[in-house]
Scaffold this active site. Structure first.
Site, PDB file in Angstrom:
ATOM      1  N   ASP A 184      -1.735   3.597   2.311  1.00 29.64           N
ATOM      2  CA  ASP A 184      -1.927   3.723   0.876  1.00 29.64           C
ATOM      3  C   ASP A 184      -2.795   4.884   0.404  1.00 29.64           C
ATOM      4  O   ASP A 184      -2.468   5.559  -0.544  1.00 29.64           O
ATOM      5  CB  ASP A 184      -2.551   2.428   0.329  1.00 29.64           C
ATOM      6  N   GLU A 197      -8.840  -6.184   9.597  1.00 29.13           N
ATOM      7  CA  GLU A 197      -7.694  -5.421   9.076  1.00 29.13           C
ATOM      8  C   GLU A 197      -7.629  -4.045   9.743  1.00 29.13           C
ATOM      9  O   GLU A 197      -6.563  -3.570  10.125  1.00 29.13           O
ATOM     10  CB  GLU A 197      -7.842  -5.258   7.559  1.00 29.13           C
TER      11      GLU A 197
HETATM   12  C1  GLC Z   1      -2.434  -2.495   2.569  1.00 27.54           C
HETATM   13  C2  GLC Z   1      -1.904  -1.553   3.648  1.00 27.54           C
HETATM   14  C3  GLC Z   1      -0.454  -1.835   3.894  1.00 27.54           C
HETATM   15  C4  GLC Z   1      -0.272  -3.305   4.251  1.00 27.54           C
HETATM   16  C5  GLC Z   1      -0.935  -4.230   3.243  1.00 27.54           C
HETATM   17  C6  GLC Z   1      -0.982  -5.666   3.720  1.00 27.54           C
HETATM   18  O1  GLC Z   1      -1.826  -2.290   1.355  1.00 27.54           O
HETATM   19  O2  GLC Z   1      -2.125  -0.225   3.310  1.00 27.54           O
HETATM   20  O3  GLC Z   1       0.057  -1.025   4.918  1.00 27.54           O
HETATM   21  O4  GLC Z   1       1.050  -3.608   4.413  1.00 27.54           O
HETATM   22  O5  GLC Z   1      -2.247  -3.814   3.007  1.00 27.54           O
HETATM   23  O6  GLC Z   1      -1.622  -5.767   4.959  1.00 27.54           O
END
Ligand code: GLC
Length: 429
Positions: A164, A394
């Site tokens: 992102d 994460e």
């Molecule tokens: C964030 C990450 C994306 C992922 C999401 C859920 O938006 O950048 O890649 O899929 O989180 O984990």
């Protein structure tokens, strides 16, 4: 914790995040079904419940749009703790309320892995049912994310890349006019430290892109033509090229000759197109802004996915090995999401430096296939140490190994089980 304890912990995270056939990335921060998260999660279930692994992917495809797109988020139930929810997206392309764009198409590759690992005897049948859906999705990518036939895949939103907040998007994002956004309240910063999340100026633009696409009714051809953001991404391009190679294996295994022939054409187109992303000065593949015609000026973890996509000629491989070693001399844990020598690097802010386990898994797979088992093993060992140090976070700081973002995270658990765990490595050896 011993590695067996960690194995058990990883399984329990997947089970706790399971919503009855699909899995949320983590409680609180991400309460819905995310596209590539689910697909990596299937690799985790594959180690202890193959039926459940298939279910995860089948449920993702239940949300496929009529035009072939598989959305990045499926809003299967309303959750006010998440923003932007279904009303902001305003989509109507498929059977389940969803966001309006996609996410990296890792599904074909994971389906192929599930078929190879099958212990149930049902894999061929389940793969055969998914094949036409995967074909439609891939056709959608080629038609609407490569409308000029360049052989590279663009993203219409930083969120579509799955990475992102990458510095590569900064210039293209700055060019997006902030408009058509109602006053809003972010929810991400109430779940995790704002210092690790995107800035408000970025967020306004994220929402302005959504508004621009909503204004053309999410019609894919009009989105491709008019979206203020349209950047070819080495991440999605390499993942897509790899996915096509795996889809070809599937089609051949299932005796689908017509599909196999079509996919061979896609592979040729992408192999040629990937050269567009090569930055001769940096000696790596980078992002290419199709609106401004500019290549980005930094190396990201996706640059290292070229071998995963089957691009492992001597020039590419030796350049990547040199970058790998240079970066390894700067940080303790590989692979940071952005080059630590670049001014945009920040070790703890979203996609501007931290390490993600599933990216390491893909990079390592490519390096191992290209014959570089030492660097592949380094990535596995670093991923294992990060999880042992920082838990099932994460993502992780490449400098201290600290876990950050959301906790009890599904894809980190899945990658542990399917690849990073020493007990898995022993079994695979
Ligand atoms: C964030 C990450 C994306 C992922 C999401 C859920 O938006 O950048 O890649 O899929 O989180 O984990």
């Amino acid at each position: 914790m011993s590695s067996t304890d960690l194995d058990n912990k990883a399984k329990s995270i997947l089970i706790e995040n399971d919503q009855g056939g699909y899995t949320i990335p983590t409680k609180g921060l991400y309460p819905y079904q995310w596209n590539w998260d689910s697909v990596f999660v299937a690799l985790g279930f594959d180690t202890f419940d193959q039926n459940r692994a298939w279910r995860e992917i089948e449920m993702l495809f239940e949300g496929q749009w009529r035009d072939g797109m598989v959305p990045h988020i499926l809003f299967r139930k309303d959750d006010p703790s998440y923003f932007p929810g279904p009303s902001v997206w305003g989509t109507d392309g498929g059977p389940i309320p969803s966001s309006g764009h996609s996410q990296p198409p890792v599904a074909a590759s994971v389906v192929q892995t599930l078929v190879e690992h099958d212990r149930t005897g049902t894999a061929q049948e389940r793969a055969a049912a998914l094949l036409p859906k995967l074909m439609d999705w891939h056709r959608w990518y080629l038609a609407y994310r490569d409308p000029k036939n360049l052989g590279v895949i663009a993203v219409i939103h930083p969120w579509e890349s799955g990475r992102d907040n990458l510095p590569d998007w900064d210039d293209a994002l700055r060019a997006v006019e902030v408009k058509d956004i109602a006053p809003y309240e972010r929810k991400d910063t109430s779940h995790v430290d704002p210092a690790m999340r995107p800035h408000k100026e970025d967020y306004d633009r994220y929402l302005s892109i959504v508004a621009a696409c909503r204004n053309v009714g999410w019609d894919p051809a009009r989105v491709a033509e008019t979206c203020p953001f349209f950047v070819a991404d080495p991440g999605v391009t390499f993942i897509f090229l790899r996915a096509n190679r795996d889809l070809l294996k599937l089609a051949e295994r299932l005796g689908r000759n017509r599909e196999a022939e079509e996919i061979r054409g896609w592979i040729a187109r992408m192999e040629k197109g990937a050269k567009t992303l090569w930055h001769e000065g940096l000696k790596a593949h980078v992002a290419f802004d199709e609106r401004s015609g500019k290549l980005s000026d930094g190396i990201s973890s996706a640059s290292f996915l070229a071998p995963y996509a089957g691009i492992a000629d001597d020039t590419t491989l030796s350049a990547l090995q040199a970058h790998f070693d240079r970066i390894a001399s700067k940080v303790r844990y590989l692979m940071p999401s952005y080059d630590p020598d670049h001014k945009g690097y920040e070790p703890l802010r979203y996609w501007r430096g931290p390490v993600w386990a599933m990216i390491n898994y893909m990079i390592a797979q490519g390096f191992a296939e290209a014959g570089d088992t030492a660097r592949a093993e380094r990535l596995r060992a670093d991923t294992a140490r990060l999880i042992e140090t920082g838990g099932f976070a994460e993502y992780f700081s490449p400098e201290t190994g600290a876990g950050a973002g959301g906790g009890a995270f599904s894809w980190t658990s899945a990658i542990w089980l399917s690849w990073a765990s020493p007990s898995h490595a022993k079994q695979a050896a």
